[in-house]
Design an enzyme around this catalytic site. Structure first.
Site, PDB file in Angstrom:
ATOM      1  N   GLU A 106       0.812  -1.225   0.000  1.00 39.88           N
ATOM      2  CA  GLU A 106       0.000   0.000   0.000  1.00 39.88           C
ATOM      3  C   GLU A 106       0.844   1.273   0.000  1.00 39.88           C
ATOM      4  O   GLU A 106       0.371   2.330   0.424  1.00 39.88           O
ATOM      5  CB  GLU A 106      -0.929   0.000   1.209  1.00 39.88           C
ATOM      6  CG  GLU A 106      -1.999  -1.074   1.131  1.00 39.88           C
ATOM      7  CD  GLU A 106      -3.140  -0.797   2.093  1.00 39.88           C
ATOM      8  OE1 GLU A 106      -4.240  -0.466   1.603  1.00 39.88           O
ATOM      9  OE2 GLU A 106      -2.928  -0.896   3.312  1.00 39.88           O
ATOM     10  N   HIS A 125      -0.641   5.792   7.579  1.00 40.34           N
ATOM     11  CA  HIS A 125      -1.803   4.953   7.273  1.00 40.34           C
ATOM     12  C   HIS A 125      -1.991   3.947   8.399  1.00 40.34           C
ATOM     13  O   HIS A 125      -1.056   3.254   8.783  1.00 40.34           O
ATOM     14  CB  HIS A 125      -1.598   4.206   5.953  1.00 40.34           C
ATOM     15  CG  HIS A 125      -2.628   3.138   5.719  1.00 40.34           C
ATOM     16  ND1 HIS A 125      -3.988   3.380   5.809  1.00 40.34           N
ATOM     17  CD2 HIS A 125      -2.509   1.810   5.426  1.00 40.34           C
ATOM     18  CE1 HIS A 125      -4.647   2.256   5.569  1.00 40.34           C
ATOM     19  NE2 HIS A 125      -3.780   1.296   5.343  1.00 40.34           N
ATOM     20  N   HIS A 127      -4.935   1.108  10.475  1.00 37.55           N
ATOM     21  CA  HIS A 127      -6.202   0.366  10.509  1.00 37.55           C
ATOM     22  C   HIS A 127      -6.833   0.613  11.885  1.00 37.55           C
ATOM     23  O   HIS A 127      -7.316  -0.304  12.534  1.00 37.55           O
ATOM     24  CB  HIS A 127      -5.948  -1.124  10.257  1.00 37.55           C
ATOM     25  CG  HIS A 127      -5.279  -1.401   8.937  1.00 37.55           C
ATOM     26  ND1 HIS A 127      -4.657  -2.586   8.651  1.00 37.55           N
ATOM     27  CD2 HIS A 127      -5.130  -0.632   7.834  1.00 37.55           C
ATOM     28  CE1 HIS A 127      -4.145  -2.545   7.423  1.00 37.55           C
ATOM     29  NE2 HIS A 127      -4.422  -1.360   6.905  1.00 37.55           N
ATOM     30  N   HIS A 195     -11.659  -0.295   6.265  1.00 38.12           N
ATOM     31  CA  HIS A 195     -10.202  -0.444   6.169  1.00 38.12           C
ATOM     32  C   HIS A 195      -9.465   0.331   7.279  1.00 38.12           C
ATOM     33  O   HIS A 195      -8.788  -0.269   8.096  1.00 38.12           O
ATOM     34  CB  HIS A 195      -9.769   0.048   4.781  1.00 38.12           C
ATOM     35  CG  HIS A 195      -8.331  -0.186   4.465  1.00 38.12           C
ATOM     36  ND1 HIS A 195      -7.837  -0.233   3.172  1.00 38.12           N
ATOM     37  CD2 HIS A 195      -7.254  -0.360   5.256  1.00 38.12           C
ATOM     38  CE1 HIS A 195      -6.532  -0.461   3.198  1.00 38.12           C
ATOM     39  NE2 HIS A 195      -6.152  -0.537   4.451  1.00 38.12           N
TER      40      HIS A 195
HETATM   41 ZN   LIG Z   1      -4.173  -0.681   4.923  1.00 39.56          ZN
END
Ligand SMILES: [Zn+2]
Length: 267
Positions: A106, A125, A127, A195
């Site tokens: 990602e 980023h 979760h 996500h």
């Molecule tokens: Zn992710």
């Protein structure tokens, strides 16, 4: 066949793929800014320490010497990241000096946001467990308190299915990264349906701070809603003023966090 083998290896490596095998000119190890690498290491470990990241998620920084490059760890659980794991990438997601190291699938979240937002110097980023309910419901995430003041500017939700249909939910190519960056627009946070989220900032410290307080805020907002009745959120004006203070005092909490995850580095 090569593509199939690469896909198979990607599965075996978790959220990672082998980097492109084309010939590349190795960059000297010293090309990676040591202080910036330390911030990425500390930020990764802090977010793991507080449960915002688990085995997945990543922290990156734009290169201070080349605005078209960014730095992030090789594919590794955030709590395990060291300065030696930091790699440099271009805005197409290619590793400048792969040396056989596996990279995050990602990474296009980062590359496309750096391409779209020249002033952004760091991207995180996660979760984040707290934000997941706000990515799948119609209740917008809002600023509950001054530490999460940046949320008063808005936190849009990106739904990968709208543009790409039924997927594996991952931002695994430039097109998905670009779509996500467009939804982020000029905000500091974008939620990703089913996500997690992405936070951005002018420094690694601020992007990490925002990732942490986005999670805290989401959990508090869920509690406030559960109490019943109207919730009195920060206004955009209050948010802008409070966020300026957060930026000014970031080192206070950063040094506290650093002491928690790397006592030898704390000042
Ligand atoms: Zn992710």
């Amino acid at each position: 066949m090569a593509v199939t083998l690469r896909a198979l290896l990607a599965v075996c490596l978790g959220l990672s793929v082998l980097p492109p095998t084309r010939a590349q000119t190795p960059a000297p190890a010293s090309a990676i800014d040591a202080a910036l690498a330390e911030d990425i290491v500390i930020g990764s470990r802090v977010l793991a320490e507080f449960g915002v990241l688990d085995g997945f998620g990543h922290v990156s920084a734009r290169s201070p010497t080349n605005p078209n490059h960014f730095l992030m760890s090789r594919s590794l659980a955030p709590a395990l990241v060291t300065a030696d794991d930091i790699m440099e990438f271009d805005l197409d997601g290619n590793a400048v000096d792969a040396r056989g190291r596996s990279v995050f699938l990602e990474r296009f979240i980062h590359s496309e946001i750096y391409r779209a937002r020249p002033e952004v110097m760091s991207v995180v980023h996660t979760h984040s467990p707290g934000v997941i309910p706000f990515g799948v419901s119609k209740v917008p995430l809002q600023a509950m308190f001054h530490n999460a003041a940046f949320l008063a500017a808005g936190a849009p939700v990106w739904d990968i299915r709208k543009e790409f249909g039924e997927t594996n939910m991952l931002v695994s190519d430039p097109a998905r990264g670009k779509s996500l960056a467009q939804m982020l627009s000029d905000k500091w946070v974008v939620l990703m349906r089913g996500h997690g989220d992405v936070t951005v900032g002018p420094t690694v410290k601020m992007a990490v701070f925002r990732a942490y307080y986005t999670d805290v805020d989401a959990k508090l907002q869920s509690q406030a809603i559960a109490l019943g009745g109207d919730v009195n959120y920060l206004t955009p004006g209050e948010g802008a003023k409070a966020d300026a203070i957060n930026f000014a005092v970031i080192d206070r909490i950063w040094n506290l966090w650093k002491m928690r995850v790397a006592p030898g580095l704390a000042k």
